[in-house]
Scaffold this active site. Structure first.
Site, PDB file in Angstrom:
ATOM      1  N   GLU A   1      38.208  46.626  46.440  1.00  0.00           N
ATOM      2  CA  GLU A   1      37.911  47.899  45.782  1.00  0.00           C
ATOM      3  C   GLU A   1      38.037  49.022  46.799  1.00  0.00           C
ATOM      4  O   GLU A   1      37.554  48.877  47.917  1.00  0.00           O
ATOM      5  CB  GLU A   1      36.494  47.897  45.209  1.00  0.00           C
ATOM      6  CG  GLU A   1      36.342  47.141  43.912  1.00  0.00           C
ATOM      7  CD  GLU A   1      34.985  47.378  43.252  1.00  0.00           C
ATOM      8  OE1 GLU A   1      34.313  48.395  43.581  1.00  0.00           O
ATOM      9  OE2 GLU A   1      34.589  46.558  42.422  1.00  0.00           O
TER      10      GLU A   1
ATOM     11  N   HIS B   1      34.796  49.870  38.159  1.00  0.00           N
ATOM     12  CA  HIS B   1      33.407  49.837  38.660  1.00  0.00           C
ATOM     13  C   HIS B   1      32.624  51.040  38.115  1.00  0.00           C
ATOM     14  O   HIS B   1      32.062  51.839  38.862  1.00  0.00           O
ATOM     15  CB  HIS B   1      33.379  49.825  40.188  1.00  0.00           C
ATOM     16  CG  HIS B   1      32.109  49.246  40.748  1.00  0.00           C
ATOM     17  ND1 HIS B   1      32.028  48.686  41.995  1.00  0.00           N
ATOM     18  CD2 HIS B   1      30.859  49.147  40.218  1.00  0.00           C
ATOM     19  CE1 HIS B   1      30.798  48.254  42.225  1.00  0.00           C
ATOM     20  NE2 HIS B   1      30.067  48.530  41.158  1.00  0.00           N
TER      21      HIS B   1
ATOM     22  N   ARG C   1      29.652  41.716  41.643  1.00  0.00           N
ATOM     23  CA  ARG C   1      30.403  42.248  42.774  1.00  0.00           C
ATOM     24  C   ARG C   1      31.755  41.561  42.810  1.00  0.00           C
ATOM     25  O   ARG C   1      31.875  40.373  42.470  1.00  0.00           O
ATOM     26  CB  ARG C   1      29.657  42.025  44.095  1.00  0.00           C
ATOM     27  CG  ARG C   1      28.482  42.987  44.321  1.00  0.00           C
ATOM     28  CD  ARG C   1      28.975  44.412  44.524  1.00  0.00           C
ATOM     29  NE  ARG C   1      27.904  45.360  44.803  1.00  0.00           N
ATOM     30  CZ  ARG C   1      27.283  46.082  43.892  1.00  0.00           C
ATOM     31  NH1 ARG C   1      27.613  45.937  42.610  1.00  0.00           N
ATOM     32  NH2 ARG C   1      26.347  46.941  44.232  1.00  0.00           N
TER      33      ARG C   1
END
Length: 306
Positions: free
Chosen positions: A249, A268, A221
């Site tokens: 993000e 991602h 993450r």
């Protein structure tokens, strides 16, 4: 008959043969909910935990995520609603992408691709992977799939988890040893979920302890890495980075991570392969079978410990 909701027509079509009351509901609003109790709600892929707020007060038995992470779900989902993640769906694909990032960075592929366009022909040496030491933080499903793919490249894999132990593969170091391990690492791979113990795990102090030119890879993450500290370390030439997850993000178009030499970015997408839906459908079929039989779902997450 079980009532099941799925977020899109593709999943509905793939499950249409099952003897369930199947509805399409993307969780955009409570207006799309079917009448009565719902046995299983399937979240949209990569939907934030806040999406589950629409379930508040509705008679929902269980929620199935299409992702591995469960950040902030405990803050939104009622405690009497079961929650399962998509373990088994993304681990191999994420490991595949991790290895792609490592190899691309270690063989300097981004620069070679750029030179393909400019016409340069620079036969320089690249760090490579063979004979290197990789410190792998995370020994769960993703971490183990990464380890399995690294071993054939003749690397030394040093595994790190929340607590030290020994398993069938040998020693696992505790995360409290990480600062002592990274000075010997050519590559640091972070494959851990985000929680109170992993937020900014790779901070300025840890990055400063790494050997010059080492590669930091994050597929866990984004906030596992302190973005400001990483930028400073890369700009100083102390480390390089290959990242599939970042903080924030989505990454703003003008963020310096995008243009800093020594940083390789993907948005991602580690789990996003064209065969992902096949694995999601297989998982949903199994989960529906469990519900029909009165058995617990697979991959239930204890949100009290999340």
């Amino acid at each position: 008959m079980l009532t099941v909701t799925v977020p899109d027509q593709t999943l509905r079509d793939r499950l249409a043969d099952l003897p369930v009351d199947l509805h399409t509901w993307d969780l955009a609003s409570a207006d799309g909910a079917p009448d009565g109790a719902v046995d299983l709600v399937v979240m949209p892929f990569m939907a934030p935990a806040s999406t589950l707020g629409v379930l508040d007060g509705l008679p929902v038995r269980a929620v199935q995520s299409q992702a591995l992470g469960y950040d902030h779900v405990a803050d939104v989902l009622a405690p009497d609603v079961a929650f399962a993640n998509a373990a088994g769906v993304h681990e191999a694909a994420t490991a595949e992408h991790t290895l792609a990032l490592v190899l691309a960075a270690q063989r300097d592929l981004p620069r070679f691709v750029g030179e393909q366009v400019t016409g340069d022909w620079d036969q320089r040496f690249a760090p490579g992977l063979v004979g290197r030491t990789v410190v792998l933080v995370g020994v769960g499903g993703v971490g183990e799939e990464i380890r399995r793919r690294l071993v054939p490249f003749d690397v030394e894999v040093v595994r790190v988890a929340s607590h030290a132990r020994t398993d069938d593969l040998g020693p696992v170091h505790g995360v409290d040893e990480l600062a002592d391990l990274v000075p010997g690492a050519d590559v640091l791979v972070l494959a851990v979920p985000l929680n109170g113990g992993t937020r900014h795990l790779a901070d300025g102090r840890l990055l400063a302890a790494m050997r010059p030119g080492a590669l930091v890879v994050n597929v866990g993450r984004g906030p596992v890495v302190d973005t400001d500290a990483l930028l400073a370390a890369v700009r100083d030439g102390r480390v390089r980075a290959a990242l599939d997850v970042v903080d924030p993000e989505p990454l703003p178009a003008d963020h310096p991570l995008r243009t800093t030499p020594g940083v390789l970015l993907t948005p991602h997408v580690a789990g996003r392969t064209t065969t992902m839906t096949d694995r999601v459908v297989a998982l949903l079929r199994t989960q529906i079978e469990h519900l029909a039989a009165g058995d617990p779902l697979d991959h239930l997450v204890d949100l009290r410990r999340a």
